[in-house]
Design a protein around this motif. Sequence first.
Motif, PDB file in Angstrom:
ATOM      1  N   LEU A  98       0.724  -1.158  -0.139  1.00 60.76           N
ATOM      2  CA  LEU A  98      -0.297  -0.085  -0.097  1.00 60.76           C
ATOM      3  C   LEU A  98       0.974   1.307   0.013  1.00 60.76           C
ATOM      4  O   LEU A  98       1.969   1.145   0.627  1.00 60.76           O
ATOM      5  CB  LEU A  98      -0.961   0.084   1.218  1.00 60.76           C
ATOM      6  CG  LEU A  98      -1.987  -0.886   1.510  1.00 60.76           C
ATOM      7  CD1 LEU A  98      -2.610  -1.013   2.676  1.00 60.76           C
ATOM      8  CD2 LEU A  98      -2.924  -1.081   0.134  1.00 60.76           C
ATOM      9  N   PRO A  99       0.211   2.333  -0.585  1.00 58.36           N
ATOM     10  CA  PRO A  99       0.974   3.692  -0.534  1.00 58.36           C
ATOM     11  C   PRO A  99       1.329   4.015   1.142  1.00 58.36           C
ATOM     12  O   PRO A  99       0.371   3.790   1.783  1.00 58.36           O
ATOM     13  CB  PRO A  99       0.154   4.633  -1.199  1.00 58.36           C
ATOM     14  CG  PRO A  99      -0.721   3.747  -1.841  1.00 58.36           C
ATOM     15  CD  PRO A  99      -0.940   2.526  -1.327  1.00 58.36           C
ATOM     16  N   GLU A 100       2.323   4.689   1.215  1.00 58.19           N
ATOM     17  CA  GLU A 100       2.421   5.104   2.649  1.00 58.19           C
ATOM     18  C   GLU A 100       1.253   5.950   3.294  1.00 58.19           C
ATOM     19  O   GLU A 100       0.893   5.520   4.577  1.00 58.19           O
ATOM     20  CB  GLU A 100       3.551   6.104   2.642  1.00 58.19           C
ATOM     21  CG  GLU A 100       4.001   6.481   4.030  1.00 58.19           C
ATOM     22  CD  GLU A 100       5.142   7.405   4.477  1.00 58.19           C
ATOM     23  OE1 GLU A 100       5.541   7.885   5.377  1.00 58.19           O
ATOM     24  OE2 GLU A 100       5.843   7.847   3.254  1.00 58.19           O
ATOM     25  N   ARG A 123     -12.744   7.343   2.549  1.00 57.91           N
ATOM     26  CA  ARG A 123     -12.315   6.950   0.978  1.00 57.91           C
ATOM     27  C   ARG A 123     -10.841   6.342   1.201  1.00 57.91           C
ATOM     28  O   ARG A 123     -10.765   4.999   0.706  1.00 57.91           O
ATOM     29  CB  ARG A 123     -12.359   7.993   0.095  1.00 57.91           C
ATOM     30  CG  ARG A 123     -12.123   7.389  -1.232  1.00 57.91           C
ATOM     31  CD  ARG A 123     -12.253   8.326  -2.466  1.00 57.91           C
ATOM     32  NE  ARG A 123     -13.161   9.474  -2.134  1.00 57.91           N
ATOM     33  CZ  ARG A 123     -12.930  10.708  -2.256  1.00 57.91           C
ATOM     34  NH1 ARG A 123     -11.876  11.158  -2.325  1.00 57.91           N
ATOM     35  NH2 ARG A 123     -14.347  11.509  -1.864  1.00 57.91           N
ATOM     36  N   GLY A 124      -9.773   6.807   1.915  1.00 57.38           N
ATOM     37  CA  GLY A 124      -8.539   6.298   1.962  1.00 57.38           C
ATOM     38  C   GLY A 124      -8.583   4.782   2.807  1.00 57.38           C
ATOM     39  O   GLY A 124      -7.725   3.802   2.215  1.00 57.38           O
ATOM     40  N   ILE A 125      -9.308   4.829   3.621  1.00 53.16           N
ATOM     41  CA  ILE A 125      -9.414   3.586   4.416  1.00 53.16           C
ATOM     42  C   ILE A 125     -10.176   2.445   3.671  1.00 53.16           C
ATOM     43  O   ILE A 125      -9.707   1.268   3.639  1.00 53.16           O
ATOM     44  CB  ILE A 125      -9.875   3.569   5.950  1.00 53.16           C
ATOM     45  CG1 ILE A 125      -9.225   4.576   6.854  1.00 53.16           C
ATOM     46  CG2 ILE A 125     -10.380   2.247   6.491  1.00 53.16           C
ATOM     47  CD1 ILE A 125      -9.852   5.064   7.882  1.00 53.16           C
ATOM     48  N   VAL A 185      -8.466  -1.051   2.435  1.00 50.75           N
ATOM     49  CA  VAL A 185      -9.210  -2.580   3.004  1.00 50.75           C
ATOM     50  C   VAL A 185      -9.615  -3.163   1.726  1.00 50.75           C
ATOM     51  O   VAL A 185      -9.487  -4.489   1.641  1.00 50.75           O
ATOM     52  CB  VAL A 185     -10.233  -2.010   4.091  1.00 50.75           C
ATOM     53  CG1 VAL A 185     -11.420  -3.628   3.978  1.00 50.75           C
ATOM     54  CG2 VAL A 185      -9.974  -1.510   5.191  1.00 50.75           C
ATOM     55  N   THR A 186      -9.995  -2.591   0.653  1.00 48.70           N
ATOM     56  CA  THR A 186     -10.580  -3.145  -0.554  1.00 48.70           C
ATOM     57  C   THR A 186      -9.328  -3.954  -1.273  1.00 48.70           C
ATOM     58  O   THR A 186      -9.347  -5.053  -1.802  1.00 48.70           O
ATOM     59  CB  THR A 186     -11.342  -2.422  -1.573  1.00 48.70           C
ATOM     60  OG1 THR A 186     -12.468  -1.724  -1.043  1.00 48.70           O
ATOM     61  CG2 THR A 186     -11.406  -2.856  -3.030  1.00 48.70           C
ATOM     62  N   ARG A 187      -8.272  -3.287  -1.143  1.00 49.21           N
ATOM     63  CA  ARG A 187      -6.995  -3.890  -1.935  1.00 49.21           C
ATOM     64  C   ARG A 187      -6.512  -5.133  -1.048  1.00 49.21           C
ATOM     65  O   ARG A 187      -6.107  -5.952  -1.779  1.00 49.21           O
ATOM     66  CB  ARG A 187      -5.804  -2.781  -1.910  1.00 49.21           C
ATOM     67  CG  ARG A 187      -6.102  -1.756  -3.194  1.00 49.21           C
ATOM     68  CD  ARG A 187      -4.900  -0.869  -2.927  1.00 49.21           C
ATOM     69  NE  ARG A 187      -3.807  -1.523  -3.665  1.00 49.21           N
ATOM     70  CZ  ARG A 187      -2.724  -0.756  -3.847  1.00 49.21           C
ATOM     71  NH1 ARG A 187      -2.674   0.658  -3.645  1.00 49.21           N
ATOM     72  NH2 ARG A 187      -1.641  -1.435  -4.047  1.00 49.21           N
TER      73      ARG A 187
END
Length: 101
Positions: A41-43, A75-77, A81-83
């Motif tokens: 994941l991105p930082e 949205r970021g969370i 979680v989707t990834r």
Amino acid sequence: MDGSQAVWRELHGKLGQKPGGGWTLPLPRRLRVVADAVETLPERSRVLLALRYYEGLGLEELSDALGLTPKEVHRGIALAVTRIHRALTKAEEQWRAGERA
């Protein structure tokens, strides 16, 4: 509840399953898949997950701390979680298909 349990609960919620239900992929392998997915994941996503699930901060607290809107935090969370969920689902499908390496 520690952060890892909260992440698992979130993943199981996405699957529509109760914790422990429906998986054939052994637990140690599932944990490795999740850890590997988190590492990719991105930082910013890793920070959001750590602060949300390990530090227990709410959306408003995260928003204030990171200078983001609550919608951006949510949205970021959700994307992180989707990834992780996709990686876990792919590993489960491969396991069921016999690709057990």
